[in-house]
Motif scaffolding. Structure first.
Motif, PDB file in Angstrom:
ATOM      1  N   GLY A 104       0.820  -1.205   0.000  1.00 47.88           N
ATOM      2  CA  GLY A 104       0.000   0.000   0.000  1.00 47.88           C
ATOM      3  C   GLY A 104       0.852   1.252   0.000  1.00 47.88           C
ATOM      4  N   SER A 105       0.515   2.204   0.872  1.00 44.25           N
ATOM      5  CA  SER A 105       1.236   3.475   0.925  1.00 44.25           C
ATOM      6  C   SER A 105       2.440   3.423   1.862  1.00 44.25           C
ATOM      7  CB  SER A 105       0.287   4.587   1.388  1.00 44.25           C
ATOM      8  OG  SER A 105      -0.169   4.323   2.699  1.00 44.25           O
ATOM      9  N   ARG A 106       2.652   2.283   2.476  1.00 45.57           N
ATOM     10  CA  ARG A 106       3.764   2.140   3.421  1.00 45.57           C
ATOM     11  C   ARG A 106       5.101   2.166   2.670  1.00 45.57           C
ATOM     12  NH1 ARG A 106       3.322  -0.529   8.843  1.00 45.57           N
ATOM     13  NH2 ARG A 106       5.468  -0.690   9.489  1.00 45.57           N
ATOM     14  N   LEU A 107       6.123   2.753   3.283  1.00 47.24           N
ATOM     15  CA  LEU A 107       7.458   2.821   2.697  1.00 47.24           C
ATOM     16  C   LEU A 107       8.457   2.130   3.618  1.00 47.24           C
ATOM     17  CD1 LEU A 107       7.509   6.538   1.532  1.00 47.24           C
ATOM     18  CD2 LEU A 107       7.133   4.520   0.130  1.00 47.24           C
ATOM     19  N   GLY A 108       9.597   1.734   3.078  1.00 49.22           N
ATOM     20  CA  GLY A 108      10.657   1.125   3.882  1.00 49.22           C
ATOM     21  C   GLY A 108      10.517  -0.377   3.972  1.00 49.22           C
ATOM     22  N   PHE A 109       9.616  -0.832   4.808  1.00 51.81           N
ATOM     23  CA  PHE A 109       9.371  -2.260   4.990  1.00 51.81           C
ATOM     24  C   PHE A 109       7.944  -2.460   5.488  1.00 51.81           C
ATOM     25  CE2 PHE A 109      11.189  -0.553   8.872  1.00 51.81           C
ATOM     26  CZ  PHE A 109      10.299  -0.982   9.838  1.00 51.81           C
TER      27      PHE A 109
END
Length: 83
Positions: A14-19
């Protein structure tokens, strides 16, 4: 109370970044191995997740160092920096 060691991470969704989640383990009673404990995915803001991901990218591994780790789709493993 328990201390955990990061053994890998899952892909962000989704819109999550990094991990997506950190894959963590704990030292066995004899201290010789790390045992898979589970996933940790909450409590990270965008900045902290990107900072952690940068550090993890520097220690990528082709295999898990966590004993009893399940096969997880989208998992990326890292080396233990302490040993």
């Amino acid at each position: 109370r328990q201390e955990f060691v990061i053994g890998g991470f899952t892909d962000p969704k989704g819109s999550r970044l990094g991990f997506g989640a950190l894959l963590v383990g704990y030292y066995s009673d004899d201290g010789r191995s790390l045992v898979y404990a589970g996933k940790v995915g909450t409590g990270f803001n965008r900045k902290s997740s990107m900072e952690i991901r940068k550090k993890l990218d520097a220690i990528l591994s082709s295999k898990s160092r966590l004993a009893k780790a399940p096969r997880l789709k989208g998992a990326t493993w890292v080396l233990r920096a302490d040993r």
